[in-house]
Design an enzyme around this catalytic site. Sequence first.
Site, PDB file in Angstrom:
ATOM      1  N   LYS A   1      41.950  61.071  31.960  1.00  0.00           N
ATOM      2  CA  LYS A   1      41.112  62.244  31.754  1.00  0.00           C
ATOM      3  C   LYS A   1      41.061  63.035  33.051  1.00  0.00           C
ATOM      4  O   LYS A   1      41.132  62.463  34.143  1.00  0.00           O
ATOM      5  CB  LYS A   1      39.691  61.834  31.359  1.00  0.00           C
ATOM      6  CG  LYS A   1      38.937  62.900  30.593  1.00  0.00           C
ATOM      7  CD  LYS A   1      39.363  62.927  29.135  1.00  0.00           C
ATOM      8  CE  LYS A   1      38.486  63.842  28.310  1.00  0.00           C
ATOM      9  NZ  LYS A   1      38.768  63.741  26.867  1.00  0.00           N
TER      10      LYS A   1
ATOM     11  N   GLY B   1      25.379  70.122  17.783  1.00  0.00           N
ATOM     12  CA  GLY B   1      26.542  70.762  18.390  1.00  0.00           C
ATOM     13  C   GLY B   1      27.500  71.221  17.310  1.00  0.00           C
ATOM     14  O   GLY B   1      28.171  70.401  16.680  1.00  0.00           O
ATOM     15  N   VAL B   2      27.557  72.524  17.065  1.00  0.00           N
ATOM     16  CA  VAL B   2      28.425  73.049  16.014  1.00  0.00           C
ATOM     17  C   VAL B   2      29.442  74.023  16.615  1.00  0.00           C
ATOM     18  O   VAL B   2      29.688  75.102  16.094  1.00  0.00           O
ATOM     19  CB  VAL B   2      27.612  73.712  14.873  1.00  0.00           C
ATOM     20  CG1 VAL B   2      26.920  72.645  14.043  1.00  0.00           C
ATOM     21  CG2 VAL B   2      26.598  74.717  15.403  1.00  0.00           C
TER      22      VAL B   2
ATOM     23  N   LYS C   1      33.312  73.714  18.838  1.00  0.00           N
ATOM     24  CA  LYS C   1      34.731  73.555  18.518  1.00  0.00           C
ATOM     25  C   LYS C   1      34.973  72.574  17.381  1.00  0.00           C
ATOM     26  O   LYS C   1      35.772  72.828  16.487  1.00  0.00           O
ATOM     27  CB  LYS C   1      35.483  73.100  19.775  1.00  0.00           C
ATOM     28  CG  LYS C   1      35.584  74.167  20.841  1.00  0.00           C
ATOM     29  CD  LYS C   1      36.101  73.608  22.153  1.00  0.00           C
ATOM     30  CE  LYS C   1      37.560  73.234  22.088  1.00  0.00           C
ATOM     31  NZ  LYS C   1      38.100  72.844  23.418  1.00  0.00           N
ATOM     32  N   VAL C   2      34.308  71.435  17.404  1.00  0.00           N
ATOM     33  CA  VAL C   2      34.508  70.405  16.379  1.00  0.00           C
ATOM     34  C   VAL C   2      33.422  70.466  15.316  1.00  0.00           C
ATOM     35  O   VAL C   2      33.703  70.363  14.114  1.00  0.00           O
ATOM     36  CB  VAL C   2      34.531  69.000  17.018  1.00  0.00           C
ATOM     37  CG1 VAL C   2      34.597  67.919  15.949  1.00  0.00           C
ATOM     38  CG2 VAL C   2      35.704  68.864  17.983  1.00  0.00           C
TER      39      VAL C   2
ATOM     40  N   HIS D   1      31.616  72.729  13.872  1.00  0.00           N
ATOM     41  CA  HIS D   1      31.608  73.679  12.754  1.00  0.00           C
ATOM     42  C   HIS D   1      32.627  73.297  11.693  1.00  0.00           C
ATOM     43  O   HIS D   1      32.415  73.532  10.497  1.00  0.00           O
ATOM     44  CB  HIS D   1      31.802  75.118  13.239  1.00  0.00           C
ATOM     45  CG  HIS D   1      33.199  75.548  13.477  1.00  0.00           C
ATOM     46  ND1 HIS D   1      33.877  75.256  14.635  1.00  0.00           N
ATOM     47  CD2 HIS D   1      34.074  76.257  12.702  1.00  0.00           C
ATOM     48  CE1 HIS D   1      35.084  75.782  14.578  1.00  0.00           C
ATOM     49  NE2 HIS D   1      35.234  76.381  13.415  1.00  0.00           N
TER      50      HIS D   1
END
Length: 363
Positions: free
Chosen positions: A91, A191-192, A194-195, A197
């Site tokens: 990473k 959390g909506v 990048k992923v 939504h």
Amino acid sequence: MTDVTGAPVDVLHTLFRSEQGGHEQVVLCQDRATGLKAVIALHSTALGPALGGTRFYPYASEREAVADALNLARGMSYKNAMAGLDHGGGKAVIIGDPELIKSEELLLAYGRFVASLGGRYVTACDVGTYVADMDVVARECRWTTGRSPENGGAGDSSVLTAFGVFQGMRASAQHLWGDPTLRGRKVGVAGVGKVGHYLVEHLLSDGAEVVITDVREESVRRITDKHPGVAVVADTDALIRTEGLDIYAPCALGGALNDDSVAVLTASVVCGAANNQLAHPGVEKDLADRSILYAPDYVVNAGGVIQVADELHGFDFDRCKAKATKIFDTTLAIFARAKADGIPPAAAADRIAEQRMAEARRG
């Protein structure tokens, strides 16, 4: 306290002596001309070149950035092993606010640092970096994936990340309620972006009742403008206390599951896209003690890394989706192993991943 190089002693202890360490290599990168400060951490190359994204984030300190790189790289080793990929874990983090300092010159400088590792590390997108950024990095580094289709890549890996998390949720429903559907279940998504939504779309299509929260108002609006029936709460603290919540899906930054949040969590299942959801190793036992089923994050969110790994060999979306669909079976196998061994699912997943890495080293 620091050592003779000025590096915090606790970071070096993590790297060389703690159970969370064991990393093969950590590279500190700096390019004064562009303002680049980055950390590249390689945890393991036992299964192949380390593969993991580049996070661009305004860390409070360099110490925090190094610690995050170490944790994320270790998580990628386990994720890639459980996804059945011939890749180790790595990473990178770039320190700074991408809204303020990201530039083409900075990304090119970063690409040169990744290229200097000679293929030991393959980079891709993560929080704060996007497909367009990887196109720029790739101009200096052939060990770059997550590029646009126009530049020979697979495009946005968030699509299959969300699909994989959805498969993990289906497996959790099968294990806990005997039916692999979310129909009629209340699912809270924190959390909506990048992923998240994309995950909401899968949940609504399957008949789930969805509650969301996000620090960015525009991300919430993107959902509610299209789906007015989706409920919104003020913050994550309100979400985890939502009455009647069946599943909690952390899809933002890590550390969502800690002593305080687990104590008040109303959901029966935790299954989300965020990396490193457990704030410390003891949290998995706290979840088990409260009979909350935890689908290990690095297992269910592996759809994205499956996609970017496939790009290195000539991308085929249907082939990738078929591999990501197997996250359902992998998650069920982890739950079965946890029950058989009398341990939490996170520990069961670790055992399976460590076994694969150990066998690769012996081979």
